[in-house]
Design a protein around this motif. Structure first.
Motif, PDB file in Angstrom:
ATOM      1  N   THR A 168       0.876  -1.184  -0.029  1.00  0.00           N
ATOM      2  CA  THR A 168      -0.008  -0.011  -0.158  1.00  0.00           C
ATOM      3  C   THR A 168       1.022   1.252  -0.178  1.00  0.00           C
ATOM      4  O   THR A 168       0.569   2.236  -0.857  1.00  0.00           O
ATOM      5  N   LEU A 169       1.998   1.360   0.813  1.00  0.00           N
ATOM      6  CA  LEU A 169       2.694   2.534   0.957  1.00  0.00           C
ATOM      7  C   LEU A 169       3.697   2.563  -0.309  1.00  0.00           C
ATOM      8  O   LEU A 169       3.643   3.718  -0.635  1.00  0.00           O
ATOM      9  N   LEU A 170       3.944   1.603  -1.002  1.00  0.00           N
ATOM     10  CA  LEU A 170       4.777   1.624  -2.189  1.00  0.00           C
ATOM     11  C   LEU A 170       4.058   2.186  -3.252  1.00  0.00           C
ATOM     12  O   LEU A 170       4.453   3.147  -3.775  1.00  0.00           O
ATOM     13  N   LEU A 171       2.772   1.577  -3.531  1.00  0.00           N
ATOM     14  CA  LEU A 171       2.006   2.385  -4.587  1.00  0.00           C
ATOM     15  C   LEU A 171       1.509   3.865  -4.194  1.00  0.00           C
ATOM     16  O   LEU A 171       1.508   4.821  -5.088  1.00  0.00           O
ATOM     17  N   GLY A 172       1.235   4.281  -2.980  1.00  0.00           N
ATOM     18  CA  GLY A 172       1.049   5.581  -2.605  1.00  0.00           C
ATOM     19  C   GLY A 172       2.097   6.415  -2.925  1.00  0.00           C
ATOM     20  O   GLY A 172       1.829   7.697  -3.206  1.00  0.00           O
ATOM     21  N   VAL A 173       3.103   6.198  -2.509  1.00  0.00           N
ATOM     22  CA  VAL A 173       4.570   7.000  -2.497  1.00  0.00           C
ATOM     23  C   VAL A 173       4.886   7.317  -4.095  1.00  0.00           C
ATOM     24  O   VAL A 173       5.258   8.185  -4.266  1.00  0.00           O
ATOM     25  N   ALA A 174       4.733   5.976  -4.725  1.00  0.00           N
ATOM     26  CA  ALA A 174       5.218   6.107  -6.498  1.00  0.00           C
ATOM     27  C   ALA A 174       3.898   6.938  -6.766  1.00  0.00           C
ATOM     28  O   ALA A 174       4.488   7.788  -7.709  1.00  0.00           O
ATOM     29  N   ALA A 175       2.783   6.878  -6.316  1.00  0.00           N
ATOM     30  CA  ALA A 175       1.944   7.832  -7.121  1.00  0.00           C
ATOM     31  C   ALA A 175       2.093   9.490  -7.003  1.00  0.00           C
ATOM     32  O   ALA A 175       1.978  10.175  -7.626  1.00  0.00           O
ATOM     33  N   LEU A 176       2.502   9.595  -5.484  1.00  0.00           N
ATOM     34  CA  LEU A 176       2.756  10.812  -5.081  1.00  0.00           C
ATOM     35  C   LEU A 176       4.037  11.615  -5.574  1.00  0.00           C
ATOM     36  O   LEU A 176       4.218  12.747  -6.016  1.00  0.00           O
ATOM     37  N   LEU A 220      11.484   7.082 -16.060  1.00  0.00           N
ATOM     38  CA  LEU A 220      12.162   5.925 -16.021  1.00  0.00           C
ATOM     39  C   LEU A 220      12.730   5.462 -14.969  1.00  0.00           C
ATOM     40  O   LEU A 220      12.751   4.135 -14.416  1.00  0.00           O
ATOM     41  N   VAL A 221      13.291   6.504 -14.346  1.00  0.00           N
ATOM     42  CA  VAL A 221      14.286   6.041 -13.134  1.00  0.00           C
ATOM     43  C   VAL A 221      13.192   5.706 -11.925  1.00  0.00           C
ATOM     44  O   VAL A 221      13.338   4.759 -11.206  1.00  0.00           O
ATOM     45  N   LEU A 222      12.003   6.439 -11.964  1.00  0.00           N
ATOM     46  CA  LEU A 222      11.075   5.918 -10.764  1.00  0.00           C
ATOM     47  C   LEU A 222      10.255   4.585 -11.361  1.00  0.00           C
ATOM     48  O   LEU A 222      10.093   3.978 -10.258  1.00  0.00           O
ATOM     49  N   ALA A 223      10.161   4.423 -12.566  1.00  0.00           N
ATOM     50  CA  ALA A 223       9.539   3.045 -12.755  1.00  0.00           C
ATOM     51  C   ALA A 223      10.503   2.042 -12.499  1.00  0.00           C
ATOM     52  O   ALA A 223      10.046   0.978 -11.852  1.00  0.00           O
ATOM     53  N   LEU A 224      11.627   2.158 -12.586  1.00  0.00           N
ATOM     54  CA  LEU A 224      12.716   1.094 -12.333  1.00  0.00           C
ATOM     55  C   LEU A 224      12.890   0.988 -10.817  1.00  0.00           C
ATOM     56  O   LEU A 224      12.834  -0.189 -10.325  1.00  0.00           O
ATOM     57  N   LEU A 225      12.886   1.947  -9.874  1.00  0.00           N
ATOM     58  CA  LEU A 225      12.715   2.013  -8.544  1.00  0.00           C
ATOM     59  C   LEU A 225      11.740   1.319  -8.119  1.00  0.00           C
ATOM     60  O   LEU A 225      11.621   0.301  -7.117  1.00  0.00           O
ATOM     61  N   VAL A 226      10.389   1.340  -8.619  1.00  0.00           N
ATOM     62  CA  VAL A 226       9.328   1.023  -8.212  1.00  0.00           C
ATOM     63  C   VAL A 226       9.155  -0.611  -8.499  1.00  0.00           C
ATOM     64  O   VAL A 226       8.593  -1.490  -7.636  1.00  0.00           O
ATOM     65  N   MET A 227       9.802  -0.732  -9.667  1.00  0.00           N
ATOM     66  CA  MET A 227       9.730  -2.438 -10.216  1.00  0.00           C
ATOM     67  C   MET A 227      10.845  -3.191  -9.220  1.00  0.00           C
ATOM     68  O   MET A 227      10.272  -4.169  -8.657  1.00  0.00           O
ATOM     69  N   ILE A 228      11.936  -2.476  -8.606  1.00  0.00           N
ATOM     70  CA  ILE A 228      12.766  -3.221  -7.835  1.00  0.00           C
ATOM     71  C   ILE A 228      12.204  -3.447  -6.557  1.00  0.00           C
ATOM     72  O   ILE A 228      12.211  -4.456  -5.759  1.00  0.00           O
ATOM     73  N   VAL A 229      11.862  -2.133  -5.761  1.00  0.00           N
ATOM     74  CA  VAL A 229      11.186  -2.175  -4.549  1.00  0.00           C
ATOM     75  C   VAL A 229       9.875  -2.987  -4.616  1.00  0.00           C
ATOM     76  O   VAL A 229       9.514  -3.947  -3.331  1.00  0.00           O
ATOM     77  N   GLY A 230       9.295  -3.048  -5.527  1.00  0.00           N
ATOM     78  CA  GLY A 230       7.920  -3.730  -5.724  1.00  0.00           C
ATOM     79  C   GLY A 230       8.161  -5.357  -5.714  1.00  0.00           C
ATOM     80  O   GLY A 230       7.557  -6.240  -5.378  1.00  0.00           O
ATOM     81  N   GLY A 231       9.292  -5.694  -6.236  1.00  0.00           N
ATOM     82  CA  GLY A 231       9.630  -6.935  -6.272  1.00  0.00           C
ATOM     83  C   GLY A 231       9.777  -7.625  -5.014  1.00  0.00           C
ATOM     84  O   GLY A 231       9.509  -8.725  -4.540  1.00  0.00           O
ATOM     85  N   PHE A 232      10.441  -6.675  -4.114  1.00  0.00           N
ATOM     86  CA  PHE A 232      10.568  -7.143  -2.770  1.00  0.00           C
ATOM     87  C   PHE A 232       9.288  -7.320  -2.074  1.00  0.00           C
ATOM     88  O   PHE A 232       9.039  -8.162  -1.069  1.00  0.00           O
TER      89      PHE A 232
END
Length: 92
Positions: free
Chosen positions: A37-45, A60-72
């Protein structure tokens, strides 16, 4: 008195009555829920200024970071497998 105790016992959710061996699993599930929940909320903000500036590199950097952290958060077993295989190839 016994009827009141049984009524209270029936009203308590099953998670509250978890055995001590399930505490770690329940805590892990709760942390996973909060993390997703926090990952998606922070990524949106964070994406709002990136979209406002029309910054492709930042997006692109934000998308890559969200993908890496989202993987965890979303697939911890697969991430663990990747890390173990990478470490195994480095250590050999």
């Amino acid at each position: 008195m016994t009827a009141a105790a049984l009524a209270v016992y029936a009203a308590v959710p099953a998670l509250a009555l978890a055995e001590t061996s399930d505490v770690g699993q329940n805590l892990g599930e709760e942390i996973k829920t909060w993390a997703t929940t926090l990952l998606l909320g922070v990524a949106a903000l964070v994406s709002i200024p990136v979209l406002a500036k029309r910054d492709i590199n930042g997006g692109l950097v934000l998308a890559l970071l969200v993908m890496i952290v989202g993987g965890f958060a979303f697939a911890p077993d697969q991430v663990k497998g990747v890390i173990v295989s990478l470490w195994g190839s480095v250590a050999d």
